[in-house]
Design an enzyme around this catalytic site. Structure first.
Site, PDB file in Angstrom:
ATOM      1  N   TYR A 170     -12.854   6.945  -0.920  1.00 25.31           N
ATOM      2  CA  TYR A 170     -14.231   5.798  -1.644  1.00 25.31           C
ATOM      3  C   TYR A 170     -15.024   6.030  -2.694  1.00 25.31           C
ATOM      4  O   TYR A 170     -16.386   5.448  -3.244  1.00 25.31           O
ATOM      5  CB  TYR A 170     -14.140   4.901  -0.998  1.00 25.31           C
ATOM      6  CG  TYR A 170     -12.928   3.491  -0.648  1.00 25.31           C
ATOM      7  CD1 TYR A 170     -12.846   2.863  -1.514  1.00 25.31           C
ATOM      8  CD2 TYR A 170     -12.334   3.634   0.744  1.00 25.31           C
ATOM      9  CE1 TYR A 170     -12.021   2.506  -0.920  1.00 25.31           C
ATOM     10  CE2 TYR A 170     -11.678   3.353   1.051  1.00 25.31           C
ATOM     11  CZ  TYR A 170     -11.210   2.709   0.709  1.00 25.31           C
ATOM     12  OH  TYR A 170     -10.263   1.609   1.217  1.00 25.31           O
TER      13      TYR A 170
ATOM     14  N   CYS B   7       1.272  -0.700  -0.204  1.00 27.68           N
ATOM     15  CA  CYS B   7       0.094   0.161  -0.434  1.00 27.68           C
ATOM     16  C   CYS B   7       0.517   1.108   0.273  1.00 27.68           C
ATOM     17  O   CYS B   7       2.249   1.244   0.644  1.00 27.68           O
ATOM     18  CB  CYS B   7      -0.855  -0.397   1.028  1.00 27.68           C
ATOM     19  SG  CYS B   7      -2.072   1.464   0.966  1.00 27.68           S
TER      20      CYS B   7
HETATM   21  C1  DNO Z   1      -8.599   2.091   4.054  1.00 26.57           C
HETATM   22  C2  DNO Z   1      -7.874   0.740   3.567  1.00 26.57           C
HETATM   23  C3  DNO Z   1      -7.612  -0.150   4.589  1.00 26.57           C
HETATM   24  C4  DNO Z   1      -7.623  -1.817   4.099  1.00 26.57           C
HETATM   25  C5  DNO Z   1      -7.214  -2.649   5.717  1.00 26.57           C
HETATM   26  C6  DNO Z   1      -7.665  -4.076   5.171  1.00 26.57           C
HETATM   27  O1  DNO Z   1      -9.164   2.502   3.448  1.00 26.57           O
HETATM   28  O2  DNO Z   1      -7.366   0.793   2.987  1.00 26.57           O
HETATM   29  O3  DNO Z   1      -9.204  -0.777   5.748  1.00 26.57           O
HETATM   30  O4  DNO Z   1      -8.768  -2.609   4.162  1.00 26.57           O
HETATM   31  O5  DNO Z   1      -6.237  -2.240   6.718  1.00 26.57           O
HETATM   32  O6  DNO Z   1      -7.406  -4.610   6.587  1.00 26.57           O
END
Ligand code: DNO
Length: 356
Positions: free
Chosen positions: A331, A245
């Protein structure tokens, strides 16, 4: 790579599968059973129904984000074995439906944290932002309320209301869990589920801690190259892998993301790609995906993924809220669609120049 978009299901998401399908190059969604609680078994029928809905819209379920881990597993309580068994049953049910990517995180109490979910930028759009000084002034209890009141009425992933009721209790439960203990508990969990993952070809892809340092004194263990290496080495099987990420790792400017990507070739099964802009230690705003809008070099990041032969799904991550859209912070459809188009463009250019 496979271009995908995160989708929270028709009950929770303002974005529809039909809209996602019209994003050029987008072949699938990364989805979840948003109403399931950590520790519950995901039944066969609900998984089949989820898959069917997505496939009817002309897309595939490219992976799950997330099958959340029950706190008893993270804390290492005796009850963890029961929840691990449930997790394994969920993995079997997913595996039997051919779903073979599971993103999860191992952050205690809170998933990702921000101090503002709608900071207004100069261009009039809003973004999520983080300021450690502001976080230091908030107690964890009111943090939940802040996130809730700031979220356009959407329930945020990782900030579910049932957690709200338990914050104090959870902090108490984690009081003896330091980084070492949390790491041991992660390894215990991984060792227990790996045989099932191998059997079904399921790739577990742990999400990076966000931000990449301890918040509210809670331990964080997936936040830099060294710690990630340690975790991969502890369970050295391909199925024990990563969700890279960029926004989470990139919150700490000392993390060299292209180098991290190149170092973990073969273990990166999923990538969340977004940009952010640093304003000083512990202070950043999320940004548009374009490199020049933030502090990360998106070309170098995508190039590193290309060079390691990334085959798994990638998705644009949090977008700005633009063009008057009202959606779950981070989102919405519009800016993530712009992000996907940009990432596709980078990939095509890198691919063509590599083949010349
Ligand atoms: C936030 C996301 C997190 C992710 C979790 C994975 O926007 O990137 O909530 O989904 O950490 O478990």
């Amino acid at each position: 790579m496979k271009m995908t978009l995160r989708w929270f299901g028709s009950k929770h998401d303002s974005v529809t599968l039909e809209q996602i399908r019209q994003i050029p190059g987008c072949v699938g969604v990364i989805t979840t059973l948003y109403d399931s609680k950590p520790g519950e078994v995901w039944g066969k029928e609900v998984i089949v129904a989820m898959k069917k809905e997505v496939e009817l819209a002309g897309l595939e379920v490219s992976g799950i984000e997330s099958v959340n881990i029950h706190d008893d597993i993270k804390i290492g309580l005796p009850t963890r074995d029961k929840y691990i068994e449930n997790y394994i049953e969920t993995l079997e049910n997913l595996g039997e439906e051919g779903i073979n990517l599971v993103c999860y995180n191992f952050m205690p109490v809170f998933d990702w944290t921000r101090s503002d979910l709608a900071k207004i930028r100069r261009d009039g759009s809003t973004v999520l932002s983080y300021d450690q000084e502001l976080i230091d002034k908030i107690n964890p209890d009111s943090m939940f309320k802040e996130m809730e009141s700031n979220s356009n009425g959407f329930e945020l992933p990782g900030w579910e209301p049932e957690r709200l009721a338990r914050v104090k209790e959870l902090f108490e439960m984690y009081k003896d869990v330091d980084e070492e203990k949390l790491f041991e508990n992660l390894v215990y969990f991984l060792k227990a589920i790996m045989p099932t993952c191998k059997k079904y070809g399921i790739m577990m892809a742990i999400h990076m801690d966000d931000p990449a340092w301890s918040v509210f004194n809670l331990p964080r263990i997936i936040n830099n190259k060294e710690n990630i290496q340690r975790m991969l080495d502890a369970v050295p099987i391909e199925n024990n892998g990563l969700t890279i990420c960029t926004g989470s790792l990139g919150s700490n400017p000392n993390n060299d993301i292209p180098d991290i990507i190149r170092s973990f070739k073969g273990r990166i099964h999923f990538a969340h790609i977004r940009n952010l802009i640093h304003h000083g230690p512990g202070k950043f705003d999320e940004a548009a995906h374009l490199s020049s809008d933030g502090s990360l070099d998106m070309y170098e990041i995508v190039k590193a993924l290309y060079d390691i032969g990334m085959k798994g799904p990638i998705r644009p991550d949090h977008g700005r809220m633009i063009w008057g859209e009202k959606a779950m912070p981070g989102y919405g459809l519009y800016d993530r669609a712009l992000g996907a188009a940009y990432l596709n463009g980078l990939w095509e250019a890198i691919d063509k120049s590599a083949k010349k």
